[in-house]
Motif scaffolding. Structure first.
Motif, short mmCIF file in Angstrom:
data_model
loop_
_atom_site.label_atom_id
_atom_site.label_comp_id
_atom_site.label_asym_id
_atom_site.label_seq_id
_atom_site.Cartn_x
_atom_site.Cartn_y
_atom_site.Cartn_z
N THR A 242 0.80 -1.22 0.00
CA THR A 242 0.00 0.00 0.00
C THR A 242 0.84 1.27 0.00
O THR A 242 0.44 2.28 -0.57
CB THR A 242 -0.94 0.04 1.21
N LEU A 243 2.00 1.26 0.65
CA LEU A 243 2.78 2.48 0.77
C LEU A 243 4.26 2.17 0.87
O LEU A 243 4.66 1.24 1.59
CB LEU A 243 2.34 3.27 2.02
N THR A 244 5.06 2.93 0.15
CA THR A 244 6.51 2.84 0.30
C THR A 244 7.12 4.19 0.62
O THR A 244 8.21 4.27 1.17
CB THR A 244 7.18 2.34 -1.00
N SER A 245 6.43 5.28 0.26
CA SER A 245 6.93 6.65 0.17
C SER A 245 7.80 6.74 -1.08
O SER A 245 8.26 5.72 -1.63
CB SER A 245 7.72 7.11 1.40
N ARG A 246 8.05 7.96 -1.53
CA ARG A 246 8.82 8.15 -2.75
C ARG A 246 10.33 7.97 -2.51
O ARG A 246 11.14 8.20 -3.42
CB ARG A 246 8.54 9.54 -3.33
N ALA A 247 10.70 7.54 -1.30
CA ALA A 247 12.11 7.22 -1.05
C ALA A 247 12.54 6.01 -1.85
O ALA A 247 13.75 5.79 -2.06
CB ALA A 247 12.34 6.98 0.44
N PHE A 248 11.56 5.21 -2.29
CA PHE A 248 11.83 4.01 -3.08
C PHE A 248 10.86 3.98 -4.27
O PHE A 248 9.81 4.63 -4.26
CB PHE A 248 11.63 2.74 -2.24
N LEU A 249 11.20 3.18 -5.24
CA LEU A 249 10.27 2.93 -6.34
C LEU A 249 9.40 1.73 -5.99
O LEU A 249 9.75 0.92 -5.14
CB LEU A 249 11.04 2.64 -7.63
N HIS A 250 8.24 1.63 -6.65
CA HIS A 250 7.41 0.43 -6.50
C HIS A 250 6.90 0.01 -7.87
O HIS A 250 7.00 0.77 -8.85
CB HIS A 250 6.26 0.68 -5.52
N ASP A 251 6.33 -1.17 -7.96
CA ASP A 251 6.04 -1.75 -9.27
C ASP A 251 4.79 -1.20 -9.95
O ASP A 251 4.49 -1.58 -11.08
CB ASP A 251 5.94 -3.28 -9.17
N GLN A 252 4.05 -0.30 -9.31
CA GLN A 252 2.88 0.32 -9.93
C GLN A 252 3.17 1.73 -10.47
O GLN A 252 2.38 2.27 -11.24
CB GLN A 252 1.73 0.42 -8.91
N PHE A 253 4.29 2.27 -10.07
CA PHE A 253 4.56 3.69 -10.33
C PHE A 253 4.80 3.99 -11.81
O PHE A 253 4.20 4.93 -12.36
CB PHE A 253 5.76 4.14 -9.50
N ALA A 254 5.65 3.24 -12.44
CA ALA A 254 6.02 3.53 -13.83
C ALA A 254 4.82 3.42 -14.77
O ALA A 254 4.62 4.27 -15.65
CB ALA A 254 7.14 2.60 -14.29
N ASP A 255 4.00 2.38 -14.59
CA ASP A 255 2.81 2.21 -15.45
C ASP A 255 1.88 3.40 -15.32
O ASP A 255 1.37 3.92 -16.33
CB ASP A 255 2.06 0.93 -15.09
N PHE A 256 1.62 3.83 -14.09
CA PHE A 256 0.72 4.95 -13.89
C PHE A 256 1.24 6.22 -14.56
O PHE A 256 0.52 6.87 -15.33
CB PHE A 256 0.51 5.22 -12.40
N CYS A 257 2.48 6.56 -14.28
CA CYS A 257 3.03 7.80 -14.84
C CYS A 257 3.11 7.74 -16.37
O CYS A 257 2.75 8.72 -17.04
CB CYS A 257 4.41 8.07 -14.25
N ARG A 258 3.53 6.62 -16.91
CA ARG A 258 3.63 6.50 -18.38
C ARG A 258 2.26 6.60 -19.04
O ARG A 258 2.09 7.33 -20.03
CB ARG A 258 4.30 5.17 -18.74
N GLU A 259 1.28 5.89 -18.49
CA GLU A 259 -0.04 5.86 -19.14
C GLU A 259 -0.80 7.16 -18.96
O GLU A 259 -1.53 7.60 -19.86
CB GLU A 259 -0.83 4.65 -18.64
N LEU A 260 -0.65 7.82 -17.81
CA LEU A 260 -1.30 9.11 -17.64
C LEU A 260 -0.64 10.16 -18.53
O LEU A 260 -1.33 10.99 -19.12
CB LEU A 260 -1.25 9.56 -16.18
N ALA A 261 0.68 10.13 -18.62
CA ALA A 261 1.38 11.07 -19.50
C ALA A 261 0.90 10.90 -20.95
O ALA A 261 0.66 11.89 -21.65
CB ALA A 261 2.89 10.86 -19.41
N ALA A 262 0.71 9.67 -21.37
CA ALA A 262 0.23 9.41 -22.73
C ALA A 262 -1.19 9.93 -22.92
O ALA A 262 -1.52 10.51 -23.96
CB ALA A 262 0.30 7.92 -23.03
N LEU A 263 -2.05 9.72 -21.92
CA LEU A 263 -3.42 10.21 -22.01
C LEU A 263 -3.44 11.74 -22.15
O LEU A 263 -4.26 12.30 -22.88
CB LEU A 263 -4.21 9.80 -20.77
N CYS A 264 -2.52 12.40 -21.45
CA CYS A 264 -2.45 13.86 -21.48
C CYS A 264 -1.65 14.40 -22.66
O CYS A 264 -1.70 15.61 -22.94
CB CYS A 264 -1.82 14.38 -20.19
#
Length: 404
Positions: free
Chosen positions: A77-99
């Motif tokens: 559920t939470l890592t903080s941005r001190a680390f990466l997690h396996d859901q982060f890249a997909d979200f940012c990439r796909e939202l960036a594409a939508l926008c």
């Protein structure tokens, strides 16, 4: 008074006893919901025509979004941005594409997205445009609603939101909404951004004059000023397009997103812009413990995927025509004016009949939930999963309330 006729559940009284009175909710206590409908503690069902101020664009407990949340709850559920997690890249990439943008900066609430946009614009102004230190200004519109932080209320024109919260943050210039000449006059060599809602929601779903957003885009390009579109309420399918700016073929330099991005499950917001804008931020200059957390990203990625199909935008456009036509038929029958786009409408009630609050109370009695604003105006923003029959039902209840 209609309030005297309304039964106030014990749960309402308990909430009022132990809660700061920063809201004045209708006396209904919701215990469950599905799709466009909610059920109160007594088992009465209501058609939800507010949808969490557009946070519930996909309805209550959309199965795809609930499944994504459940799956992620079992893992992380939470890592903080001190680390990466396996859901982060997909979200940012796909939202960036939508926008159609290079980068995304995730946060939690809409107000945080606005604050982020302000900070980024100022830093861009100093580092890229060359504005002297401490001299940046941002032009905003009268009637705006971008949140209620100290900085944001500093440029609000709503006395309820602003009064007694000073001293206020400087650096903002307020011009009439929809007035391109006034906006042109307000911009000078130290202006770093124009921050606008493509449609002003809290003000009563106010749609700007045709060509206004296009003119803002041309002006910002000509004067080397960032155009920041607050699409927190108007975006993500609400008006029949992914973003309300699309109605004029306009692409801002920065999108501010929130509400529906969390699917009605978790608070998620984001700023989307190209590298030459968002790239001004460096580590340690801005952040959030919960911004971009795994649970938020898992849900929001599914939201982006639902939008990527175009289904919800098409539903909003088609059903919105039905809603707007039905409501316009009530002008002169208790309504003074109707404004809106897609499944979003502002209704001005003849103040001689009743206030917006009274209208919402009477609608609640008839099983429809809506929200008033600014005296005699009410807003309708049903979930995009609403059906034709449910729209007709909502319009019929509005008509019945107006008829007395």
């Amino acid at each position: 008074m209609i309030e005297d006729m309304l039964r106030t559940p014990a749960a309402v009284q308990d909430a009022e006893r132990h809660t700061a009175h920063n809201y004045h909710p209708l006396p209904v206590v919701i215990s469950s919901a599905e799709g466009a409908w909610v059920t109160d503690v007594d088992g009465k069902r209501y058609l939800d025509c507010l949808a969490g101020y557009s946070a519930l664009n996909f309805g209550h407990r959309h199965p795809t979004l609930i499944a994504a949340a459940h799956a992620q709850l079992d893992k992380l559920t939470l890592t903080s941005r001190a680390f990466l997690h396996d859901q982060f890249a997909d979200f940012c990439r796909e939202l960036a594409a939508l926008c159609g943008k290079d980068l995304v900066l995730p946060m939690n609430t809409g107000a945080e997205a606005v604050e982020t946009g302000i900070k980024v614009a100022r830093k861009w102004g100093y580092q890229v445009k060359g504005v002297p230190a401490g001299q940046a200004n941002i032009v905003v519109a009268e009637g705006n609603f971008h949140g209620r932080t100290t900085t944001i209320v500093s440029f609000s024109t709503d006395s309820d939101a602003r009064a007694d919260f000073g001293p206020y943050t400087p650096g903002f210039r307020i011009v009439p909404y929809g007035d391109l000449a006034a906006l042109t006059e307000a911009i000078d060599e130290h202006t770093v951004a124009v921050l606008l809602e493509p449609i002003q929601g809290e003000q009563g779903v106010v749609v700007p004059p045709e060509g206004y957003l296009h003119g803002v885009r041309l002006l910002c390009t000509e004067r080397n000023v960032l155009f920041i579109a607050d699409e927190i309420q108007s975006g993500l399918g609400r008006t029949g397009t992914t973003f309300a700016c699309e109605h004029e073929g306009v692409v801002p330099d920065m999108y501010l997103l929130g509400k529906a991005l969390g699917g009605g499950i978790v608070p998620v917001s984001a700023v989307a812009a190209d590298t030459d804008v968002l790239g001004v931020l460096q580590p340690g200059q801005h952040g959030s413990t919960f911004g971009g957390n795994p649970l938020a990203c898992a849900v929001a990625t599914e939201v982006v995927r639902l939008l990527a199909t175009g289904e919800f935008q098409r539903r909003s456009a088609a059903l919105g025509e039905r809603l707007q036509a039905g409501l316009r038929g009530l002008i002169g029958k208790g309504l003074v004016a109707v404004r809106g786009r897609g499944l979003w409408a502002g209704l001005d009630i003849d103040p001689a009949l009743m206030s917006g609050r009274e209208a919402c109370e009477r609608l609640m009695e008839r099983g429809v939930l809506a929200k008033d604003t600014h005296g005699s105006t009410i807003r309708l923003a049903p979930p995009l999963v609403i059906t034709e029959e449910e729209i007709d039902h909502a319009v019929a209840q509005v008509a019945a309330v107006l008829a007395g």
